[in-house]
Design a protein around this motif. Structure first.
Motif, mmCIF file in Angstrom:
data_model
loop_
_atom_site.group_PDB
_atom_site.id
_atom_site.type_symbol
_atom_site.label_atom_id
_atom_site.label_comp_id
_atom_site.label_asym_id
_atom_site.label_seq_id
_atom_site.Cartn_x
_atom_site.Cartn_y
_atom_site.Cartn_z
ATOM 1 N N LEU A 2 0.850 -1.201 0.000
ATOM 2 C CA LEU A 2 0.000 0.000 0.000
ATOM 3 C C LEU A 2 0.885 1.250 0.000
ATOM 4 O O LEU A 2 0.763 2.110 0.855
ATOM 5 N N THR A 3 1.761 1.319 -0.957
ATOM 6 C CA THR A 3 2.716 2.407 -1.026
ATOM 7 C C THR A 3 2.493 3.239 -2.280
ATOM 8 O O THR A 3 1.925 2.752 -3.249
ATOM 9 N N GLY A 4 2.963 4.456 -2.245
ATOM 10 C CA GLY A 4 2.884 5.315 -3.417
ATOM 11 C C GLY A 4 4.139 5.223 -4.277
ATOM 12 O O GLY A 4 4.273 5.949 -5.255
ATOM 13 N N PHE A 5 5.049 4.318 -3.935
ATOM 14 C CA PHE A 5 6.300 4.167 -4.660
ATOM 15 C C PHE A 5 6.241 2.913 -5.531
ATOM 16 O O PHE A 5 6.229 1.793 -5.019
ATOM 17 N N LEU A 6 6.213 3.129 -6.844
ATOM 18 C CA LEU A 6 6.052 2.031 -7.797
ATOM 19 C C LEU A 6 7.129 0.966 -7.626
ATOM 20 O O LEU A 6 6.833 -0.230 -7.575
ATOM 21 N N ARG A 7 8.386 1.386 -7.525
ATOM 22 C CA ARG A 7 9.478 0.422 -7.374
ATOM 23 C C ARG A 7 9.295 -0.399 -6.100
ATOM 24 O O ARG A 7 9.487 -1.617 -6.102
ATOM 25 N N ASP A 8 8.910 0.244 -5.011
ATOM 26 C CA ASP A 8 8.693 -0.468 -3.756
ATOM 27 C C ASP A 8 7.523 -1.451 -3.887
ATOM 28 O O ASP A 8 7.568 -2.558 -3.343
ATOM 29 N N GLN A 9 6.484 -1.044 -4.597
ATOM 30 C CA GLN A 9 5.322 -1.921 -4.825
ATOM 31 C C GLN A 9 5.765 -3.181 -5.565
ATOM 32 O O GLN A 9 5.434 -4.298 -5.152
ATOM 33 N N TYR A 10 6.504 -2.993 -6.642
ATOM 34 C CA TYR A 10 6.968 -4.135 -7.422
ATOM 35 C C TYR A 10 7.921 -5.003 -6.613
ATOM 36 O O TYR A 10 7.819 -6.227 -6.618
ATOM 37 N N PHE A 11 8.856 -4.366 -5.911
ATOM 38 C CA PHE A 11 9.841 -5.132 -5.149
ATOM 39 C C PHE A 11 9.172 -5.924 -4.020
ATOM 40 O O PHE A 11 9.491 -7.098 -3.812
ATOM 41 N N THR A 12 8.276 -5.300 -3.298
ATOM 42 C CA THR A 12 7.598 -5.991 -2.204
ATOM 43 C C THR A 12 6.809 -7.183 -2.727
ATOM 44 O O THR A 12 6.827 -8.268 -2.132
ATOM 45 N N THR A 13 6.152 -7.012 -3.865
ATOM 46 C CA THR A 13 5.410 -8.114 -4.466
ATOM 47 C C THR A 13 6.360 -9.251 -4.838
ATOM 48 O O THR A 13 6.091 -10.418 -4.524
ATOM 49 N N ALA A 14 7.475 -8.916 -5.472
ATOM 50 C CA ALA A 14 8.455 -9.934 -5.854
ATOM 51 C C ALA A 14 9.043 -10.626 -4.622
ATOM 52 O O ALA A 14 9.144 -11.859 -4.573
ATOM 53 N N TRP A 15 9.420 -9.835 -3.618
ATOM 54 C CA TRP A 15 10.040 -10.397 -2.416
ATOM 55 C C TRP A 15 9.067 -11.282 -1.639
ATOM 56 O O TRP A 15 9.435 -12.369 -1.197
ATOM 57 N N PHE A 16 7.832 -10.824 -1.482
ATOM 58 C CA PHE A 16 6.841 -11.639 -0.781
ATOM 59 C C PHE A 16 6.566 -12.929 -1.551
ATOM 60 O O PHE A 16 6.359 -13.983 -0.946
ATOM 61 N N GLY A 54 9.904 -9.337 -10.124
ATOM 62 C CA GLY A 54 11.344 -9.081 -10.110
ATOM 63 C C GLY A 54 11.781 -8.387 -11.394
ATOM 64 O O GLY A 54 12.568 -7.437 -11.371
ATOM 65 N N VAL A 55 11.234 -8.834 -12.507
ATOM 66 C CA VAL A 55 11.526 -8.197 -13.801
ATOM 67 C C VAL A 55 10.999 -6.761 -13.790
ATOM 68 O O VAL A 55 11.690 -5.834 -14.229
ATOM 69 N N LEU A 56 9.792 -6.562 -13.287
ATOM 70 C CA LEU A 56 9.231 -5.205 -13.217
ATOM 71 C C LEU A 56 10.048 -4.312 -12.286
ATOM 72 O O LEU A 56 10.230 -3.119 -12.562
ATOM 73 N N ALA A 59 13.117 -3.297 -14.199
ATOM 74 C CA ALA A 59 12.771 -2.349 -15.264
ATOM 75 C C ALA A 59 12.431 -0.960 -14.718
ATOM 76 O O ALA A 59 12.492 0.026 -15.452
ATOM 77 N N ASN A 60 12.106 -0.884 -13.451
ATOM 78 C CA ASN A 60 11.711 0.392 -12.843
ATOM 79 C C ASN A 60 12.663 0.817 -11.718
ATOM 80 O O ASN A 60 12.283 1.588 -10.845
ATOM 81 N N TRP A 61 13.904 0.335 -11.764
ATOM 82 C CA TRP A 61 14.848 0.600 -10.685
ATOM 83 C C TRP A 61 15.145 2.087 -10.522
ATOM 84 O O TRP A 61 15.476 2.542 -9.439
#
Length: 177
Positions: A2-16, A54-56, A59-61
């Motif tokens: 539930l973050t406003g940071f796209l990279r964090d959203q993608y990373f958290t999804t990948a990590w979880f 992880g790919v996303l 791509a958005n690093w």
């Protein structure tokens, strides 16, 4: 989550997703027969989310992160988590209670989500941690006095909560894809 940071959203999804795979794998140490297929399905779904997001993430690093300016604190938090998990497992092994290691590691991981949520400015991460802590507390009575490895219950709790959280996070991120 539930973050406003796209990279964090993608990373958290990948990590979880990746951690769901890990916990479902640990749960396969000694599962009841009827759980085996479901643990395998959870592992596969977790890996799928980890790879896709992880790919996303890669791509958005270049996108901003809530951790900017806080990376040192993030490192401290991870170090404390690893030391607490390792020290607790050492104590459990020395006391002949190694069957509790998975539960202990799960407890440390769940607890670390609370300060992590502050660093990430993401209440969703805290909610995951609280749900996990409550669920882990609820299984103590069932684990006490049995030789069953705690991974049998801690693994599915952690795997399911992380997979569900990753799926929710993926759904939240989907409109931005």
């Amino acid at each position: 989550m539930l973050t406003g940071f796209l990279r964090d959203q993608y990373f958290t999804t990948a990590w979880f997703g990746l951690m769901a795979f890990v916990w479902f794998g640990w749960a396969q140490e000694s599962p009841p027969r009827r759980w085996r297929v479901w643990l395998g399905v959870g592992s596969v779904l977790g890996v799928g989310l980890a790879v896709a997001f992880g790919v996303l993430t890669a791509a958005n690093w270049g996108e901003p992160s809530a951790l900017e300016g806080k990376y040192a604190w993030f490192g401290v938090l991870v170090a404390v988590e690893v030391i607490a998990a390792g020290a607790g497992c050492l104590v459990l092994a020395r006391r002949g209670a190694s069957s509790w290691m998975a539960w202990w590691v799960a407890l440390v991981v769940a607890a670390h989500f609370l300060p992590l949520a502050l660093l990430l400015n993401d209440i969703g991460v805290a909610v995951v941690g609280v749900v996990q802590l409550v669920a882990l507390g609820a299984v103590v009575r069932r684990l006490r006095g049995t030789p069953t490895p705690s991974s049998q219950l801690a693994g599915p709790i952690m795997g399911a909560t992380l997979l569900l959280s990753a799926a929710i996070s993926a759904a939240i991120a989907a409109p931005g894809l």
